[in-house]
Design a protein around this motif. Structure first.
Motif, PDB file in Angstrom:
ATOM      1  N   SER A   1       0.815  -1.206   0.000  1.00  0.00           N
ATOM      2  CA  SER A   1       0.000   0.000   0.000  1.00  0.00           C
ATOM      3  C   SER A   1       0.847   1.254   0.000  1.00  0.00           C
ATOM      4  O   SER A   1       0.443   2.278  -0.527  1.00  0.00           O
ATOM      5  CB  SER A   1      -0.919  -0.005   1.227  1.00  0.00           C
ATOM      6  OG  SER A   1      -0.160  -0.042   2.424  1.00  0.00           O
ATOM      7  N   GLY A   2       2.030   1.204   0.585  1.00  0.00           N
ATOM      8  CA  GLY A   2       2.861   2.400   0.667  1.00  0.00           C
ATOM      9  C   GLY A   2       3.313   2.902  -0.685  1.00  0.00           C
ATOM     10  O   GLY A   2       3.644   4.062  -0.840  1.00  0.00           O
TER      11      GLY A   2
ATOM     12  N   CYS B   1       1.695   6.019  -2.341  1.00  0.00           N
ATOM     13  CA  CYS B   1       1.906   7.362  -1.806  1.00  0.00           C
ATOM     14  C   CYS B   1       3.132   7.986  -2.431  1.00  0.00           C
ATOM     15  O   CYS B   1       3.887   7.357  -3.146  1.00  0.00           O
ATOM     16  CB  CYS B   1       2.066   7.307  -0.289  1.00  0.00           C
ATOM     17  SG  CYS B   1       0.661   6.555   0.536  1.00  0.00           S
TER      18      CYS B   1
ATOM     19  N   ARG C   1      -2.615  16.578   2.996  1.00  0.00           N
ATOM     20  CA  ARG C   1      -1.646  15.792   3.739  1.00  0.00           C
ATOM     21  C   ARG C   1      -1.221  16.538   5.006  1.00  0.00           C
ATOM     22  O   ARG C   1      -1.021  17.745   5.006  1.00  0.00           O
ATOM     23  CB  ARG C   1      -0.417  15.489   2.873  1.00  0.00           C
ATOM     24  CG  ARG C   1      -0.699  14.443   1.805  1.00  0.00           C
ATOM     25  CD  ARG C   1       0.447  14.381   0.823  1.00  0.00           C
ATOM     26  NE  ARG C   1       1.593  13.682   1.366  1.00  0.00           N
ATOM     27  CZ  ARG C   1       1.930  12.437   1.000  1.00  0.00           C
ATOM     28  NH1 ARG C   1       1.178  11.785   0.151  1.00  0.00           N
ATOM     29  NH2 ARG C   1       3.008  11.864   1.484  1.00  0.00           N
TER      30      ARG C   1
ATOM     31  N   ASP D   1       6.507   1.782   3.321  1.00  0.00           N
ATOM     32  CA  ASP D   1       5.889   0.500   3.656  1.00  0.00           C
ATOM     33  C   ASP D   1       6.331  -0.584   2.683  1.00  0.00           C
ATOM     34  O   ASP D   1       5.523  -1.281   2.066  1.00  0.00           O
ATOM     35  CB  ASP D   1       4.364   0.637   3.659  1.00  0.00           C
ATOM     36  CG  ASP D   1       3.683  -0.555   4.320  1.00  0.00           C
ATOM     37  OD1 ASP D   1       4.353  -1.259   5.092  1.00  0.00           O
ATOM     38  OD2 ASP D   1       2.484  -0.781   4.053  1.00  0.00           O
TER      39      ASP D   1
ATOM     40  N   THR E   1      -2.849   8.477  12.010  1.00  0.00           N
ATOM     41  CA  THR E   1      -2.857   7.050  11.682  1.00  0.00           C
ATOM     42  C   THR E   1      -1.487   6.615  11.166  1.00  0.00           C
ATOM     43  O   THR E   1      -0.636   7.449  10.837  1.00  0.00           O
ATOM     44  CB  THR E   1      -3.917   6.741  10.615  1.00  0.00           C
ATOM     45  OG1 THR E   1      -3.534   7.385   9.381  1.00  0.00           O
ATOM     46  CG2 THR E   1      -5.288   7.241  11.039  1.00  0.00           C
ATOM     47  N   LYS E   2      -1.287   5.306  11.062  1.00  0.00           N
ATOM     48  CA  LYS E   2      -0.026   4.792  10.528  1.00  0.00           C
ATOM     49  C   LYS E   2       0.161   5.239   9.084  1.00  0.00           C
ATOM     50  O   LYS E   2       1.280   5.563   8.669  1.00  0.00           O
ATOM     51  CB  LYS E   2       0.000   3.267  10.630  1.00  0.00           C
ATOM     52  CG  LYS E   2       0.092   2.748  12.055  1.00  0.00           C
ATOM     53  CD  LYS E   2       0.159   1.236  12.084  1.00  0.00           C
ATOM     54  CE  LYS E   2       0.263   0.733  13.527  1.00  0.00           C
ATOM     55  NZ  LYS E   2       0.341  -0.760  13.590  1.00  0.00           N
ATOM     56  N   GLU E   3      -0.920   5.255   8.305  1.00  0.00           N
ATOM     57  CA  GLU E   3      -0.827   5.674   6.909  1.00  0.00           C
ATOM     58  C   GLU E   3      -0.458   7.154   6.816  1.00  0.00           C
ATOM     59  O   GLU E   3       0.370   7.549   5.987  1.00  0.00           O
ATOM     60  CB  GLU E   3      -2.158   5.414   6.189  1.00  0.00           C
ATOM     61  CG  GLU E   3      -2.493   3.956   5.970  1.00  0.00           C
ATOM     62  CD  GLU E   3      -2.925   3.236   7.242  1.00  0.00           C
ATOM     63  OE1 GLU E   3      -3.324   3.926   8.221  1.00  0.00           O
ATOM     64  OE2 GLU E   3      -2.865   1.991   7.267  1.00  0.00           O
ATOM     65  N   GLN E   4      -1.050   7.978   7.665  1.00  0.00           N
ATOM     66  CA  GLN E   4      -0.710   9.399   7.667  1.00  0.00           C
ATOM     67  C   GLN E   4       0.724   9.614   8.128  1.00  0.00           C
ATOM     68  O   GLN E   4       1.432  10.480   7.589  1.00  0.00           O
ATOM     69  CB  GLN E   4      -1.687  10.157   8.576  1.00  0.00           C
ATOM     70  CG  GLN E   4      -3.090  10.261   8.022  1.00  0.00           C
ATOM     71  CD  GLN E   4      -4.075  10.810   9.036  1.00  0.00           C
ATOM     72  OE1 GLN E   4      -3.940  10.579  10.242  1.00  0.00           O
ATOM     73  NE2 GLN E   4      -5.080  11.559   8.572  1.00  0.00           N
TER      74      GLN E   4
ATOM     75  N   ARG F   1       3.234   7.559   7.662  1.00  0.00           N
ATOM     76  CA  ARG F   1       4.131   7.217   6.557  1.00  0.00           C
ATOM     77  C   ARG F   1       4.150   8.323   5.505  1.00  0.00           C
ATOM     78  O   ARG F   1       5.212   8.648   4.951  1.00  0.00           O
ATOM     79  CB  ARG F   1       3.708   5.886   5.935  1.00  0.00           C
ATOM     80  CG  ARG F   1       4.100   4.675   6.767  1.00  0.00           C
ATOM     81  CD  ARG F   1       3.984   3.390   5.971  1.00  0.00           C
ATOM     82  NE  ARG F   1       2.602   3.049   5.688  1.00  0.00           N
ATOM     83  CZ  ARG F   1       1.872   2.241   6.426  1.00  0.00           C
ATOM     84  NH1 ARG F   1       2.406   1.691   7.522  1.00  0.00           N
ATOM     85  NH2 ARG F   1       0.634   1.956   6.104  1.00  0.00           N
ATOM     86  N   ALA F   2       2.997   8.918   5.219  1.00  0.00           N
ATOM     87  CA  ALA F   2       2.956  10.017   4.253  1.00  0.00           C
ATOM     88  C   ALA F   2       3.782  11.206   4.739  1.00  0.00           C
ATOM     89  O   ALA F   2       4.499  11.843   3.955  1.00  0.00           O
ATOM     90  CB  ALA F   2       1.504  10.440   3.999  1.00  0.00           C
TER      91      ALA F   2
END
Length: 291
Positions: free
Chosen positions: A15-16, A19, A26, A81, A109-112, A114-115
């Motif tokens: 998924s990473g 991005c 963001r 990721d 969040t973890k996704e945020q 990483r961004a």
């Protein structure tokens, strides 16, 4: 050794990889600091890759994260990721180490996260990347014919499993050339790689087979996909000699990674061919701009 190669398609896109471009929506770190770090610890050990971070989303200190020692390769792997096999860049990604500390907005969040880490790398290291999809040779991690030899993880009531720990100091070496101190403190989830005089020891506590497969990538230099079908978390110890590693002579030499997986964990590697999307580093400075 692994079985003969079978032609199957394994989609290894994570998924990473979706991005990487900053947008108006963001988030950004409230404060972020990147400083050079020394991978040579005071007791003579050398950090390989990274020391696990403290804090961050999903922990008991979610609004602050600290990598005390991490090289640029692992920083990129964390940001996008990735598996290590999905990153191609200059050799100094392995040898340039930094201390990274950052605070972030509440409920990140973890996704945020990483961004935000991607944007930090783009800004501070002038990172430029592109993506390529290609057919690669890799492995599936599967259960051996006699079944797995893994210890089920048992949760200790009241233990804090969300926190991180630092590496133990001044370890005492045993006759096998490895630390006699417990590498995994009770009540903490961990996956440690320790280099000894006769080989390498991988010690896991509260770990999934997916986490083990991801760590095997480091030694095999090829993609590894968890196909064991084992869904629980386990404690395990895997001791072996990586290919090309020079070790001291021993009356009882350690097996290679293939033999160790079979004899010690009841697992094996099947060779596979698959499709992998790789991030290519087009440009990156090896020193960050000022904090």
């Amino acid at each position: 050794m692994p079985a003969a190669t079978a032609r199957v398609v394994l989609i290894l896109l994570t998924s990473g990889l979706a991005c990487g471009q900053a947008g108006d929506t963001r988030l950004s770190f409230d404060v972020a600091s990147i400083k050079p770090a020394n991978p040579n610890l005071p007791d003579g050990r050398i950090v390989v890759g990274m020391v696990e971070p403290t804090g961050g989303p999903g922990t008991n200190d979610p609004d602050r994260i600290r990598y005390s020692v991490i090289n640029l390769k692992m920083l990129l792997v964390n940001a996008y990721d990735l598996k290590e096999s999905q990153l191609a860049g200059p050799g100094w990604l392995d040898t340039e180490y930094f201390q990274v500390e950052a605070t972030m907005p509440p409920n990140t969040t973890k996704e945020q996260f990483r961004a935000m880490l991607q944007d930090l790398l783009l800004d501070r290291f002038k990172l430029k990347i592109h993506r390529e999809t290609k057919e690669v040779r890799g492995y599936s991690l599967v259960v051996g014919k006699n079944g797995p030899k893994l210890k089920n993880f048992v949760e200790v009531p009241g233990a804090d499993y969300s926190g991180r720990t630092t590496l133990p100091q001044s370890p005492k070496l045993g006759a096998d050339g490895f630390s006699k101190q417990p590498l995994v403190p009770p009540g903490r989830s961990k996956l440690y790689t320790t280099i000894g005089t006769h080989g390498v020891r991988l010690t896991g506590q509260e770990q999934t087979m997916g986490a083990l497969a991801d760590r095997l990538v480091f030694f095999l230099k090829r993609p590894v996909v968890d196909s064991t079908g084992l869904t629980k978390k386990y404690n395990f110890t895997l001791t072996f000699v990586p290919e090309g590693m020079a070790v001291l002579p021993s009356d009882d030499p350690l097996p290679d990674i293939y033999g160790a997986l079979q004899s010690q964990l009841g697992l094996r590697l099947e060779a596979k061919e698959g499709i992998e999307t790789t991030i290519i580093i087009d440009h990156m400075e090896n020193k960050p701009t000022e904090n």
